[in-house]
Scaffold this active site. Structure first.
Site, mmCIF file in Angstrom:
data_model
loop_
_atom_site.group_PDB
_atom_site.id
_atom_site.type_symbol
_atom_site.label_atom_id
_atom_site.label_comp_id
_atom_site.label_asym_id
_atom_site.label_seq_id
_atom_site.Cartn_x
_atom_site.Cartn_y
_atom_site.Cartn_z
ATOM 1 N N HIS A 1 0.832 -1.208 0.000
ATOM 2 C CA HIS A 1 0.000 0.000 0.000
ATOM 3 C C HIS A 1 0.874 1.269 0.000
ATOM 4 O O HIS A 1 0.709 2.150 -0.850
ATOM 5 C CB HIS A 1 -0.910 -0.030 1.236
ATOM 6 C CG HIS A 1 -1.855 1.118 1.352
ATOM 7 N ND1 HIS A 1 -3.175 1.054 0.952
ATOM 8 C CD2 HIS A 1 -1.686 2.375 1.818
ATOM 9 C CE1 HIS A 1 -3.774 2.204 1.175
ATOM 10 N NE2 HIS A 1 -2.886 3.026 1.704
ATOM 11 N N GLU A 2 1.805 1.318 0.938
ATOM 12 C CA GLU A 2 2.651 2.526 1.042
ATOM 13 C C GLU A 2 3.569 2.663 -0.175
ATOM 14 O O GLU A 2 3.930 3.766 -0.574
ATOM 15 C CB GLU A 2 3.472 2.505 2.336
ATOM 16 C CG GLU A 2 2.657 2.429 3.629
ATOM 17 C CD GLU A 2 1.578 3.492 3.756
ATOM 18 O OE1 GLU A 2 1.695 4.543 3.115
ATOM 19 O OE2 GLU A 2 0.588 3.248 4.489
ATOM 20 N N HIS B 1 1.772 4.674 -2.715
ATOM 21 C CA HIS B 1 1.953 6.117 -2.446
ATOM 22 C C HIS B 1 3.357 6.563 -2.845
ATOM 23 O O HIS B 1 3.552 7.623 -3.446
ATOM 24 C CB HIS B 1 1.769 6.394 -0.942
ATOM 25 C CG HIS B 1 0.346 6.364 -0.464
ATOM 26 N ND1 HIS B 1 -0.646 7.129 -1.023
ATOM 27 C CD2 HIS B 1 -0.246 5.681 0.555
ATOM 28 C CE1 HIS B 1 -1.802 6.918 -0.376
ATOM 29 N NE2 HIS B 1 -1.577 6.033 0.580
ATOM 30 N N GLU C 1 -4.604 8.142 -2.799
ATOM 31 C CA GLU C 1 -5.114 6.874 -2.272
ATOM 32 C C GLU C 1 -5.383 5.889 -3.414
ATOM 33 O O GLU C 1 -5.288 4.679 -3.242
ATOM 34 C CB GLU C 1 -6.388 7.125 -1.450
ATOM 35 C CG GLU C 1 -6.824 5.970 -0.585
ATOM 36 C CD GLU C 1 -5.896 5.694 0.598
ATOM 37 O OE1 GLU C 1 -4.983 6.503 0.872
ATOM 38 O OE2 GLU C 1 -6.079 4.631 1.243
#
Lengths: 493, 493
Positions: B262-263, B266, B292
């Protein structure tokens, strides 16, 4: 109307907040930062420097310093005012154009030095250094006129406030009468038996575990700091969160271990600065020399003593197992090895002051205009031969190009290393005199009484007293090189 | 005279340098800082915030925005000017007293919440929240008057510029017609076979090694960032040096692994923002929703797909060995488990939007003055029952007190999570349509064509286009929830 002292207090509190960010970003640059970020980081740091410069040079600050003379201050406030004024004066006395020119010339010289040094390119380096020296002389001239001192004295005062070249001539003059001879004696004595060298590899994780164990023993507060890795070890961060660094060598664990002990000495000073004054100049460490005295007291006075090495020895065996080099006597001998060499940062504590005296004599003459940049190589070679018995002719890389200090114009800094070594010897002896059973406690691995004495006599005072007063209050006299001589003779002869 | 645009450019460059320091110090606070430093750090960060506020509210900046209208700017400069103006307007429109009151009330509410939440103390929390809401309504009122929108629209615009509550009512209204039913269907289907749970412990070092391997696969540039540990995982740092964090659980490696993925989503956005615009507002990521969308595209669209899980599977076995839960089918089932629960941050991708819609409906009504703080618990319980079929009455701790967002007045933020999920589905489908053989490449562990498409269509544009334009250029239409529905139905039915 708000009193001028309150205004100044507020201004320096604000500066300390920006200093906090600068310290953390500085640590990050060395310990964490990705290389791709270095340009953006430099720009951010330069912007912050500019801001701090603007805050200090604001005309109102000068007015407050005029007005504060009429206000009633207690002793601590007066000490703080003295340090605020010193910080402010040292900043505002220089014209902006000189600050900028100096920064640019220093950055250019240092940047080029990074490739010129490995290439042994003295001529290329000298071209840039001439500009740095020219600007450093102008800086020294302006500071000297304002202070009524010599040029070099004015530079020295930035790092060791109150100290003059005349003091150094006396102190270093004394060292020069006996240290080169002592060094030869020690080398001759140690030539009789060479210690067995260490056999690596020594796993980084085990070196780190040993380092943490020793930091714990030395009282490093892990609730108030951490240890990481960087190319050039240092002690940074903020007093509430002191960041020390080390670097690990695969084939020898002693540099990292002794490096950690050295930085822990700096760190304990930082961690124990006076809590209620941390936002103010009075809360800062006294000077570079006093700071170095704490790291050298830990590394040289304490950690290389047989009593302390006996405490460390079983921990070393536990991490790395037994080997011939780690027989106790050999382990002690490895930590007390004296061997004159080209490189200052690798020098033992007997040779080290001679590296410093050499640099002091050259940089003082350079700033006073008695010599020029082109004279450095010959002077360097002559003095290396005279003080350390080493022929360095033509080897600029491991000679007059080895240090970073002159590249950005930090003339006046070198002497603080040896002042620190001498303060350390004098303070350690004073602690012994004052604390009954100190040596027994250390031999038993109990360092609390030593820490207690240092906190009481050095750390908690910040910059409340001048260095001379601090040393006199702690030891009963001003700096006396006899303690350092006695220490070296006792350990090495 | 220096053109106004140049002056503005310079001012925002200066701001970006202070933002750099703020980002690094913020990362440090979460990943490195010793607790004893938190007070000093807060003060330093507040001082920096104040400085940035002063720079933006300087009267000259307002003059430059007036003057710049007469200057000839190219398309990119106009886009940059638009973003500069938005940043400036959002800051200067609020009076200083309100900024200060809001900061204080938010800090008080959040601080107390940290103990009130575990104590399930709704009444104590409500006392502080009322003040936060009162000030947020005043903020929203001022912003709304300036923008000619509703109060809530003005808050929404801070996080997802250009989006209005009317859009959300349409989009979320659509979701509400089918998502609760879909959720029940999926739960019923998955009730037929429960996956074997993982058997720990899973050593942190092995979890970290697996994480690094996956980051490498996903194209994280380790020359331009790093991964560390923090209590609440996040993506921070600066584009040249992106700092992501994770946290490791001993008994389950999936949260850290999926968190890292997930990170990394980003992070890749941050690492690929337009290089020549990094000092300027146009160089920033487009919005919270688009940001997001990149993390969810990596975590949900990509990493929880069977094709990608098959690529991961052998690496997982290599680190942790075989066990029943790590049979391939079971491993996929564990990563696609749907289970409605109380906690938003633990929710699967089917339940998640319902948590968001519930919060959106409550916070919109709260800011518009249609409900009061005291109405929250009943509304919360009703909607949890209605959307997720869960009884949360009396459990404030795991109900309306679970999130940090409202404590400091960040009303308008929640919708961006689900906007991100929907953008992600739409963008992933567009990439599939545009890149021949994309699914085969992913199944073969080759993510370069996906990255290439995202860089081309999202990352490199920064804030050059509005969100609606960016999505339309990339996918051929504005946000269309049908893609998200199709994705969920294909994966879970």
């Amino acid at each position: 109307m708000t009193p001028a002292y309150t205004q100044l207090h507020h201004t320096f509190t604000r500066l300390s907040r920006f200093d906090h960010l600068s310290a953390i970003a500085g640590w990050d640059s060395a310990a964490m930062m990705s290389p791709q970020s270095s340009q953006a980081r430099s720009e951010a740091m330069a912007e912050l420097d500019l801001l701090r410069h603007q805050i200090l040079t604001d005309a109102r600050v000068g007015e407050w310093f005029k007005d504060v003379g009429h206000e009633n201050l207690n002793e601590l406030e007066r000490a703080n005012l003295h340090e605020m004024h010193r910080t402010w004066h040292n900043t505002v006395v220089l014209p902006d154009w000189l600050v900028e020119a100096r920064t640019l010339a220093g950055a250019r010289c240092e940047h080029a030095w990074r490739t010129q040094r490995p290439a042994n390119d003295w001529n290329g380096f000298a071209d840039n250094l001439r500009e740095v020296v020219k600007l450093a002389r102008q800086e020294a001239q302006i500071r000297a006129e304002a202070a009524g001192t010599s040029r070099y004295d004015a530079m020295l005062d930035l790092y060791e406030p109150g100290l003059r070249a005349a003091d150094l001539d006396r102190i270093f003059g004394d060292l020069k009468t006996w240290l080169p001879g002592l060094l030869q004696q020690v080398v001759a004595k140690q030539a009789q038996s060479t210690p067995v060298p260490l056999q690596g590899p020594f796993a980084t994780e085990r070196q780190r575990a040993l380092g943490l164990q020793v930091m714990q023993l030395l009282g490093f507060n892990f609730e108030q700091g951490r240890v990481d890795v960087s190319t050039h070890p240092f002690c940074g961060g903020v007093p509430q969160d002191v960041r020390i660094t080390t670097r690990y060598k695969d084939d020898d664990f002693l540099p990292a271990l002794l490096g950690i002990i050295h930085e822990t000495g700096h760190a304990r000073y930082e961690q124990n600065r006076p809590g209620e004054w941390l936002s103010q100049p009075m809360g800062r460490a006294r000077s570079m020399g006093v700071h170095e005295s704490q790291s050298l007291l830990f590394e040289m006075q304490l950690a290389r003593s047989p009593a302390f090495l006996r405490v460390l020895h079983p921990w070393v065996i536990e991490q790395f197992g037994q080997q011939p080099a780690l027989q106790l006597d050999n382990f002690i001998a490895l930590n007390q090895r004296v061997k004159p060499g080209h490189i200052r940062v690798d020098a033992d504590e007997v040779s080290y002051p001679l590296h410093v005296i050499l640099r002091y004599e050259i940089e003082r003459a350079l700033i006073e205009g008695e010599i020029e940049v082109d004279d450095i190589p010959t002077l360097w070679a002559d003095k290396m031969q005279q003080y350390l018995g080493i022929d360095t002719r033509g080897d600029y890389r491991n000679g007059c190009m080895q240090d970073i200090h002159w590249t950005d114009g930090s003339f006046g800094y070198f002497p603080t290393y040896t002042l620190g070594a001498m303060y350390a010897a004098q303070l350690f002896q004073a602690a012994r005199n004052a604390v009954p059973g100190l040596d027994d406690a250390i031999a038993a691995g109990n360092l609390q009484s030593l820490s207690g004495w240092l906190k009481e006599n050095v750390w908690q005072h910040g910059s409340r007293f001048s260095t001379a007063d601090l040393i006199t209050r702690a030891t009963g006299e001003t700096l006396n090189p006899a303690f350092f001589r006695k220490h070296l003779e006792a350990r090495y002869l």
